[in-house]
Design an enzyme around this catalytic site. Structure first.
Site, PDB file in Angstrom:
ATOM      1  N   ASP A 180      -8.960  19.419  20.267  1.00 49.73           N
ATOM      2  CA  ASP A 180      -8.874  20.084  18.966  1.00 49.73           C
ATOM      3  C   ASP A 180      -8.331  19.084  17.932  1.00 49.73           C
ATOM      4  O   ASP A 180      -8.806  17.950  17.884  1.00 49.73           O
ATOM      5  CB  ASP A 180      -8.001  21.349  19.070  1.00 49.73           C
ATOM      6  CG  ASP A 180      -8.203  22.294  17.889  1.00 49.73           C
ATOM      7  OD1 ASP A 180      -9.132  23.106  17.937  1.00 49.73           O
ATOM      8  OD2 ASP A 180      -7.442  22.198  16.905  1.00 49.73           O
ATOM      9  N   TYR A 310      -6.655  22.470   7.842  1.00 49.53           N
ATOM     10  CA  TYR A 310      -8.116  22.559   7.736  1.00 49.53           C
ATOM     11  C   TYR A 310      -8.591  22.171   6.348  1.00 49.53           C
ATOM     12  O   TYR A 310      -9.620  21.511   6.199  1.00 49.53           O
ATOM     13  CB  TYR A 310      -8.579  23.975   8.098  1.00 49.53           C
ATOM     14  CG  TYR A 310      -8.627  24.217   9.590  1.00 49.53           C
ATOM     15  CD1 TYR A 310      -9.820  24.138  10.294  1.00 49.53           C
ATOM     16  CD2 TYR A 310      -7.471  24.498  10.302  1.00 49.53           C
ATOM     17  CE1 TYR A 310      -9.862  24.347  11.659  1.00 49.53           C
ATOM     18  CE2 TYR A 310      -7.497  24.704  11.669  1.00 49.53           C
ATOM     19  CZ  TYR A 310      -8.692  24.627  12.347  1.00 49.53           C
ATOM     20  OH  TYR A 310      -8.730  24.808  13.707  1.00 49.53           O
ATOM     21  N   HIS A 364     -11.426  25.239  25.925  1.00 51.36           N
ATOM     22  CA  HIS A 364     -10.909  24.453  24.812  1.00 51.36           C
ATOM     23  C   HIS A 364      -9.441  24.057  24.986  1.00 51.36           C
ATOM     24  O   HIS A 364      -9.020  23.026  24.487  1.00 51.36           O
ATOM     25  CB  HIS A 364     -11.070  25.263  23.529  1.00 51.36           C
ATOM     26  CG  HIS A 364     -10.837  24.503  22.271  1.00 51.36           C
ATOM     27  ND1 HIS A 364     -11.638  23.452  21.864  1.00 51.36           N
ATOM     28  CD2 HIS A 364      -9.883  24.627  21.301  1.00 51.36           C
ATOM     29  CE1 HIS A 364     -11.206  22.974  20.721  1.00 51.36           C
ATOM     30  NE2 HIS A 364     -10.131  23.662  20.351  1.00 51.36           N
TER      31      HIS A 364
END
Length: 395
Positions: A180, A310, A364
């Site tokens: 990630d 983000y 993930h």
């Protein structure tokens, strides 16, 4: 040599903060829902009610707080940031320094199971010669690290912070590993500080990563075209969170900062969608593990600052120039329930790939879901690189 102000750290939640959390959970206002395939529109109300009931009646924060505090934790002042990190010295003849970086919606809690496997392999059925000294920092804006007060704290800034942290800890050369955001930050560290990086190990390569393709490079292969098609399909079905967190994180953060149930639902949906489970996330992560991660966001008030990473990524994208490659040796591992992962040829356009493997299980959250399998792959990748390692320099 870089001099840093470093202090020991431990965390104890204030009783009033825990009381307030309990009251908010008990006052949850529940949405309605329509009959549909379970999880199609997000976590089912019935599941979230069970989750909150468990949180209220069975979960014990103090138990998990004590576990977190059992690891050697520190905070360092680096530039305008206060960086929290675990620093677990390895048990073995020559531990290699290794920076483990978490992602979202995870935290340093993701790393608690894998750290002992890497630092003391001899106590877990491995070879002490494969030991690492693990440094597991919290990204600025996450957990116990400080929240940036102005724009610009992107993956490249964090990469430089990690380099300064390792210099301040007297490690001249070290390895980096992550998934990630941890994969982005690890790659950025290897790009900006290649002479200091022994090796770069990734358990994820972002769907948004695009290597620069020069006129003289091979055209896209069928496998690469298929990968891009899978990415587009995934983005259409699952990528809404990227759009809102990358453009309007503050709007969403009012709800996540005010409602622990809302924060939990936002995280739980990703735990379920991205992990190696069939029906519910509990098959891959326990409720205790999920709640402890959510608690870290809640008790530190970092829902918004974490989401802002983000928008920083959107405003400062990770681009390589035509013909540019990330030089240090790179190992990439695929997990079967990971988000779309590229073929090796795609990765080799940007990385010096010397190790490529596939794990039989996991998604993930590799360090969380399959710590033993991931730890063994990390050991395998770094084994031939250990001669380049760096022991801690004396000051």
């Amino acid at each position: 040599m870089v001099h840093l102000e470093i202090e020991r750290f431990r965390f104890e939640a204030q009783p009033q903060a825990l009381d307030d959390l309990q009251q908010r959970l008990r006052r949850t206002l529940w949405p309605d829902e329509v009959s549909a395939e379970p999880w199609r529109y997000g976590p089912p109300v019935a599941y979230m009610k069970r989750f909150v009931d468990y949180w209220l009646d069975e979960y014990e924060w103090r138990t998990h707080e004590a576990r977190l505090n059992s690891f050697p934790q520190f905070v360092a002042r680096i530039d305008e940031h206060r960086i929290h990190f675990i620093h677990q010295v390895g048990t073995g003849p020559a531990p290699v320094p290794l920076v483990l970086t978490h992602g979202w919606p995870g935290s340093v809690v993701e790393m608690l199971k894998i750290i002992p496997l890497l630092t003391d392999p001899g106590a877990h059925g491995g070879d002490p010669a494969d030991s690492f000294t693990v440094i597991a920092p919290s990204i600025p804006g996450y957990g116990f690290s400080s929240r940036p007060s102005h724009r610009g704290t992107n993956v490249f800034v964090v990469a430089d912070l990690w380099a300064k942290l390792m210099a301040g800890l007297n490690y001249s050369r070290f390895g980096v590993q992550g998934g990630d955001w941890g994969s982005w930050i690890s790659a950025a560290t290897a790009l900006r500080h290649p002479e200091r990086i022994i090796g770069l190990h990734l358990n994820y390569l972002s769907t948004r990563f695009r290597p620069a393709i020069s006129p003289g490079d091979p055209p896209l292969s069928a496998a690469e075209e298929d990968y891009l098609a899978r990415v587009a399909k995934w983005a259409d079905a699952e990528g809404a969170y990227i759009a809102i967190q990358g453009t309007k994180p503050l709007t969403l953060s009012y709800a996540l900062t005010d409602s622990p149930t809302g924060l939990a639902a936002w995280h739980v949906e990703k735990f379920r969608s991205w992990s190696d489970c069939r029906l519910e996330p509990d098959e891959a992560l326990t409720k205790d593990e999920m709640i402890t991660d959510i608690m870290l966001y809640w008790l530190t008030g970092t829902a918004h600052s974490a989401l802002r990473f983000y928008s920083e990524s959107r405003e400062h994208p990770f681009h390589l120039a035509a013909g540019q490659k990330i030089a240090p040796p790179c190992g990439i591992v695929h997990l079967p329930r990971e988000l779309p992962m590229p073929p090796r040829s795609w990765a080799e356009r940007a990385f010096n790939v010397v190790h490529w493997s596939n794990l039989p299980r996991g998604g993930h959250f590799a360090a969380w879901e399959q710590p033993e399998l991931l730890a063994e792959d990390i050991r395998t990748f770094f084994r031939p690189l250990r001669a380049q390692g760096s022991s801690r320099e004396e000051t």
